[in-house]
Each structure stands twice: as structure tokens, then as C-alpha cells.
Design a protein around this motif. Structure first.
Motif, mmCIF file in Angstrom:
data_model
loop_
_atom_site.group_PDB
_atom_site.id
_atom_site.type_symbol
_atom_site.label_atom_id
_atom_site.label_comp_id
_atom_site.label_asym_id
_atom_site.label_seq_id
_atom_site.Cartn_x
_atom_site.Cartn_y
_atom_site.Cartn_z
ATOM 1 N N THR A 95 -7.838 14.090 -6.169
ATOM 2 C CA THR A 95 -6.405 13.558 -6.434
ATOM 3 C C THR A 95 -6.037 12.947 -5.050
ATOM 4 O O THR A 95 -6.256 13.915 -4.143
ATOM 5 C CB THR A 95 -5.289 14.354 -7.237
ATOM 6 O OG1 THR A 95 -5.866 14.998 -8.373
ATOM 7 C CG2 THR A 95 -4.286 13.578 -7.505
ATOM 8 N N THR B 252 4.650 15.988 -1.698
ATOM 9 C CA THR B 252 4.699 15.228 -2.508
ATOM 10 C C THR B 252 5.383 15.655 -3.872
ATOM 11 O O THR B 252 6.214 14.998 -4.377
ATOM 12 C CB THR B 252 3.467 14.324 -2.766
ATOM 13 O OG1 THR B 252 3.099 13.808 -1.558
ATOM 14 C CG2 THR B 252 3.724 13.148 -3.690
ATOM 15 N N GLN C 3 -9.739 10.842 -9.290
ATOM 16 C CA GLN C 3 -8.601 9.858 -9.536
ATOM 17 C C GLN C 3 -8.605 8.960 -8.146
ATOM 18 O O GLN C 3 -7.904 7.749 -7.968
ATOM 19 C CB GLN C 3 -7.257 10.562 -9.603
ATOM 20 C CG GLN C 3 -6.028 9.951 -9.362
ATOM 21 C CD GLN C 3 -5.421 9.612 -8.170
ATOM 22 O OE1 GLN C 3 -5.558 10.123 -7.306
ATOM 23 N NE2 GLN C 3 -4.801 8.322 -8.214
ATOM 24 N N TYR C 4 -9.125 9.645 -7.010
ATOM 25 C CA TYR C 4 -8.813 8.956 -5.679
ATOM 26 C C TYR C 4 -10.033 8.051 -5.052
ATOM 27 O O TYR C 4 -10.622 8.300 -4.191
ATOM 28 C CB TYR C 4 -8.731 10.140 -4.833
ATOM 29 C CG TYR C 4 -8.159 9.928 -3.290
ATOM 30 C CD1 TYR C 4 -6.901 9.040 -3.351
ATOM 31 C CD2 TYR C 4 -8.447 10.472 -2.150
ATOM 32 C CE1 TYR C 4 -6.167 8.582 -2.243
ATOM 33 C CE2 TYR C 4 -7.568 10.216 -1.029
ATOM 34 C CZ TYR C 4 -6.515 9.197 -1.027
ATOM 35 O OH TYR C 4 -5.943 9.092 -0.026
ATOM 36 N N GLU D 128 0.063 10.279 -3.077
ATOM 37 C CA GLU D 128 1.294 9.638 -3.272
ATOM 38 C C GLU D 128 1.848 10.004 -4.694
ATOM 39 O O GLU D 128 0.946 10.543 -5.588
ATOM 40 C CB GLU D 128 1.256 8.052 -3.203
ATOM 41 C CG GLU D 128 0.688 7.392 -1.720
ATOM 42 C CD GLU D 128 1.956 7.725 -0.905
ATOM 43 O OE1 GLU D 128 3.163 7.563 -1.484
ATOM 44 O OE2 GLU D 128 1.713 7.796 0.263
ATOM 45 N N LEU E 219 2.361 8.364 -7.313
ATOM 46 C CA LEU E 219 1.720 8.106 -8.635
ATOM 47 C C LEU E 219 -0.041 8.652 -8.711
ATOM 48 O O LEU E 219 -0.693 8.761 -9.629
ATOM 49 C CB LEU E 219 1.476 6.496 -8.612
ATOM 50 C CG LEU E 219 2.683 5.793 -8.836
ATOM 51 C CD1 LEU E 219 2.587 4.222 -9.307
ATOM 52 C CD2 LEU E 219 3.478 6.457 -9.885
ATOM 53 N N ASP E 220 -0.495 8.775 -7.522
ATOM 54 C CA ASP E 220 -1.894 9.572 -7.506
ATOM 55 C C ASP E 220 -1.606 10.946 -8.181
ATOM 56 O O ASP E 220 -2.405 11.238 -8.920
ATOM 57 C CB ASP E 220 -1.878 10.062 -5.955
ATOM 58 C CG ASP E 220 -2.820 8.710 -5.197
ATOM 59 O OD1 ASP E 220 -3.284 7.933 -5.858
ATOM 60 O OD2 ASP E 220 -2.447 8.424 -4.078
ATOM 61 N N GLN F 236 -1.227 10.450 -11.979
ATOM 62 C CA GLN F 236 -2.441 10.180 -12.556
ATOM 63 C C GLN F 236 -3.496 11.416 -12.543
ATOM 64 O O GLN F 236 -3.937 11.510 -13.751
ATOM 65 C CB GLN F 236 -2.984 8.796 -11.912
ATOM 66 C CG GLN F 236 -4.040 8.271 -12.827
ATOM 67 C CD GLN F 236 -4.713 7.222 -11.984
ATOM 68 O OE1 GLN F 236 -4.640 6.986 -11.023
ATOM 69 N NE2 GLN F 236 -5.221 6.250 -12.912
ATOM 70 N N GLU G 215 3.327 0.554 -4.096
ATOM 71 C CA GLU G 215 2.634 0.452 -5.256
ATOM 72 C C GLU G 215 2.472 1.800 -5.763
ATOM 73 O O GLU G 215 2.364 2.270 -7.042
ATOM 74 C CB GLU G 215 1.317 -0.101 -4.941
ATOM 75 C CG GLU G 215 1.125 -1.528 -4.751
ATOM 76 C CD GLU G 215 1.176 -2.055 -3.141
ATOM 77 O OE1 GLU G 215 1.942 -1.184 -2.525
ATOM 78 O OE2 GLU G 215 0.851 -2.868 -2.753
ATOM 79 N N TYR G 216 2.365 2.881 -4.922
ATOM 80 C CA TYR G 216 2.071 4.088 -5.437
ATOM 81 C C TYR G 216 3.479 5.094 -5.189
ATOM 82 O O TYR G 216 3.377 6.301 -5.711
ATOM 83 C CB TYR G 216 1.130 4.926 -4.340
ATOM 84 C CG TYR G 216 0.015 4.210 -4.297
ATOM 85 C CD1 TYR G 216 -1.182 4.377 -5.308
ATOM 86 C CD2 TYR G 216 -0.535 3.454 -3.230
ATOM 87 C CE1 TYR G 216 -2.244 3.725 -5.268
ATOM 88 C CE2 TYR G 216 -1.696 2.653 -3.045
ATOM 89 C CZ TYR G 216 -2.390 2.807 -4.016
ATOM 90 O OH TYR G 216 -3.848 2.274 -3.955
ATOM 91 N N ARG G 217 4.663 4.323 -5.429
ATOM 92 C CA ARG G 217 5.901 5.232 -5.412
ATOM 93 C C ARG G 217 6.783 4.098 -6.490
ATOM 94 O O ARG G 217 7.870 4.427 -6.351
ATOM 95 C CB ARG G 217 6.476 5.182 -4.133
ATOM 96 C CG ARG G 217 5.672 5.943 -2.856
ATOM 97 C CD ARG G 217 6.118 6.052 -1.707
ATOM 98 N NE ARG G 217 5.242 6.733 -0.874
ATOM 99 C CZ ARG G 217 5.670 7.020 0.525
ATOM 100 N NH1 ARG G 217 6.861 6.390 1.086
ATOM 101 N NH2 ARG G 217 4.876 7.465 1.292
ATOM 102 N N TYR H 157 0.588 -1.375 -0.026
ATOM 103 C CA TYR H 157 0.039 0.029 0.007
ATOM 104 C C TYR H 157 1.136 1.395 -0.008
ATOM 105 O O TYR H 157 0.391 2.215 0.005
ATOM 106 C CB TYR H 157 -1.021 -0.048 1.053
ATOM 107 C CG TYR H 157 -2.004 -1.141 1.241
ATOM 108 C CD1 TYR H 157 -2.251 -1.918 2.301
ATOM 109 C CD2 TYR H 157 -2.585 -1.586 0.115
ATOM 110 C CE1 TYR H 157 -2.999 -2.894 2.217
ATOM 111 C CE2 TYR H 157 -3.661 -2.502 -0.098
ATOM 112 C CZ TYR H 157 -3.784 -3.219 0.989
ATOM 113 O OH TYR H 157 -4.587 -4.254 1.111
#
Length: 367
Positions: free
Chosen positions: A218, A40, A246-247, A221, A223-224, A227, A6-8, A3
Motif C-alpha cells: 500500500t 496518514t 495496491q501501489y 496517501e 486514498l492509498d 483502497q 487526486e489521492y486526497r 498528483y
């Protein structure tokens, strides 16, 4: 680590950056609203990895940064009173008022306590009924429900020694103020995911339609953020202006209805002054008449008392996206986290603090 990794993921980030570059045909200016997203972006270097045609601006999404000087001065006045315990989150301790900050007042002997929840302050009120307990209620829609719950708890227990110094603000009116400004150059917004977990995102739809700007809710992270930018660029290139989410793993269109009922029960919408920006109509919350006895400004007769801000600090322009922290001649010289001129340098979500922490080191290495 599940968790987070995955977003980094750098491989996925590279692919997203390639797609963003492929989609970008002209110059676009994007503003992120939240200070957490600002950190971020700067920590990950996202702003410098994007195509040159995309400019990232940092918005007024740090609640500590937008708390006006005159409210900080009222906090200092209350905290200095005998027989009173002033409770606050730690990030307000070093925010400068017109003459001092809470940390220096505490050093002089005042009973100022850092808490992790407004309910901690309610417990302090239960344990110290011979003293007045004031909690510094600062924040956006994310913190307001918890502050409201604290008042409800005090109301139900008939606690007579608990009150809030309220400085709650709302995000959509700030977006409208930025878009309404003659010098506005924002083409699209990344909306703060945590605010939308409470309020949903239906409030943003009239703004997107009125000002013809796309808004993407959004997360926080890397990648958040990437995206969210990719979704914004796709809309900008097509000329559309929808609100997209997106979130989705945390946000629904309607948000947290129970939290919204708490807000509706406890607070009225009111005009608010934002530090460095000025008055924004209907951008704040104030306790309703039923709960007015828990309003510290009323209980202690603090009055209006607006004061001027430092003429040297440009944090207001930074919060509106009109300046970059490096545009400030005082940055890192006369304004540092240890001796800040404005809240944007000392807050953990402030744009100047992000540049000082992550970018100043880079400048030292590169000369």
C-alpha cells in the motif's frame, strides 16, 4: 495540485468508506507496518471513519523507533570522541539513549552533523582526511542501498577515515515475529510501499501462505490507505490470503534489482535486536567481511554492551500492536516530544508522535 489532490479527494474517500462498510460483516484487525502510513491514518482520521468492526493497529515500521538503546549509546560514545565527526539524519538527534541523546552531546561541544544523504558523509570524509567520519546507518530496506553505495564509494576511493554505525533492519522477519506471537490478533497487513519499491513483494508470499493472512502492498496517501483496507477486507471476507499490490504506480513484484544487487554485494543478513521488542532472528544487515573495515563497531572496538530500557516506556508493546499510545499513563505528561521516554514519541514516523500531534489537540477541544 496534480498528483496529491487526486489521492486526497474527499468524495472518493467517502465512496471507498461506504464500500468498506458494505463489505464488512464481522470484526477484523488490520496492522499497517509503516510509520508514514500511521501518520496518514491518524492525520486523516481514517481509523475513526472506518466501521467499528475494523480495528487498526500500528506496527514496528519506524526505523528510528526500533533502533535499540545500546546502538544509540554507541552513537553517543562515538560522537563524544575527539577528532571524530559523527553524521546522522536529523530524526536520530533526540532519540534517547540510556543516559543522553545526540542533541545534548552536540550541545556539549561534539562535532555532530545532520546530513541528507550518506554520500554527504563521504564528502565530509574527503574534506577532513585528518579526522574519523562515522555515519549512523539506520533504516529498513529503503535506506540500506544508499548506505551501501556510500561504502562502495569509500572503498573505490580507498578512504581510510569513513565508517558506518549500522542499525539496518528488515521488514519480513518482523511480520513473521508478530504473526508467530501467541497473543497475535492481526488478521491482515498493509505492507509498506516504499520498502517494496526496493525489494518487491515476492518475499511476502510465503508469509501470507504460512500464516493464512492477506497482505496488501500500500502507498501513503489517504486514498492509498483506504483502497488497501478495502482490498484487505475483500480478501478477509472471502477467506483468501494472497499478496496484492495496491501501489502499482511504484511497486513491481521483483522490485529494484540494481538496489538489491548493492545489498547483496555489501551486506550479510544477521540477527538484530529491535528496540522494545527484542531479538528477531535474521532481521538485520551487517557489512560483509570484505567491507568490515568500514564497520564503526569493529573499527572502534565498541563491543556488544546491551542495556536495559526504561521500565516506564511501553513503546515496545505499541510497536507490536499490543497497546495504543493513549494506553500509556506517561503519554503527554512525563513523555512528550520535548522530553521523550521512548523513540515512538520523538520520531517523525512514531505512533506516539502521531497521536500527540494530531489526536491530543482533538482531545483538548472535546474535553
Amino acid at each position: 495540485m496534480k498528483y496529491l489532490d487526486e489521492y486526497r479527494n474527499p468524495r472518493l474517500a467517502s465512496k471507498m468508506l461506504e464500500r468498506i462498510a458494505e463489505k464488512t460483516s464481522r470484526r477484523w484487525t488490520i496492522m499497517e507496518i509503516c510509520g508514514g502510513q500511521t501518520h496518514t491514518i491518524i492525520r486523516s482520521g481514517i481509523d475513526r471513519l472506518l466501521p467499528d468492526k475494523i480495528t487498526i493497529l500500528h506496527g514496528p515500521g519506524c526505523p528510528v523507533c526500533v533502533t535499540p538503546v545500546h546502538i544509540v549509546d554507541k552513537a553517543l560514545e562515538l560522537a563524544s570522541q575527539p577528532n571524530l565527526i559523527f553524521c546522522t539524519f536529523g530524526d536520530m538527534m533526540r532519540v534517547p539513549g540510556s543516559t543522553a541523546d545526540l542533541l545534548s552531546v552536540k550541545a556539549s561541544g561534539s562535532d555532530i552533523r545532520i546530513v541528507y544523504s550518506p554520500l554527504d558523509a563521504v564528502q565530509i570524509a574527503r574534506d577532513n582526511r585528518q579526522k574519523e567520519i562515522v555515519f549512523f546507518a539506520v533504516g529498513f530496506e529503503t535506506t540500506a542501498p544508499a548506505n551501501g553505495m556510500a561504502v562502495l564509494q569509500a572503498y573505490e576511493e580507498n578512504l581510510e577515515n569513513f565508517s558506518l554505525l549500522v542499525s539496518q533492519v528488515l521488514v519480513p522477519p518482523a511480520i513473521e515475529a508478530i504473526l508467530s506471537a501467541p497473543e497475535n490478533r492481526v488478521n491482515g497487513f498493509l505492507a509498506a510501499g516504499h520498502v517494496c519499491t526496493v525489494m518487491g513483494y515476492h518475499e511476502y508470499m510465503p508469509l501470507a501462505e504460512k500464516f493464512r493472512v492477506p497482505i496488501v502492498v500500500t502507498g501513503f496517501e489517504p486514498l492509498d490507505i483506504l483502497q488497501g483496507i478495502e482490498m484487505l477486507i475483500a480478501q478477509l471476507e472471502k477467506g483468501t490470503c494472497r499478496v496484492e499490490n495496491q501501489y502499482r504506480r511504484a511497486v513491481t513484484e521483483d522490485g529494484n534489482l540494481h538496489a538489491q544487487r548493492v545489498l547483496s554485494e555489501l551486506f550479510d543478513v544477521t540477527d538484530r535486536i529491535w528496540r522494545g521488542i527484542g531479538m528477531i532472528p535474521r532481521s538485520g544487515l551487517t557489512l560483509k567481511e570484505k567491507y568490515r573495515r568500514f564497520d564503526a563497531e569493529v573499527r572502534f572496538g565498541l563491543g556488544d554492551g546491551v542495556v536495559s530500557e526504561s521500565s516506564e516506556c511501553v513503546s515496545g508493546l505499541i510497536l507490536q500492536g499490543a497497546r495504543n499510545p493513549f494506553d500509556c499513563p506517561a503519554f503527554g505528561i512525563r513523555c512528550t516530544p520535548e522530553k521523550p521516554l521512548g523513540a515512538t514519541m520523538v520520531s517523525s514516523e512514531g505512533a506516539c508522535a502521531a497521536y500527540y500531534r494530531y489526536r491530543a489537540k482533538t482531545l483538548e477541544r472535546t474535553g
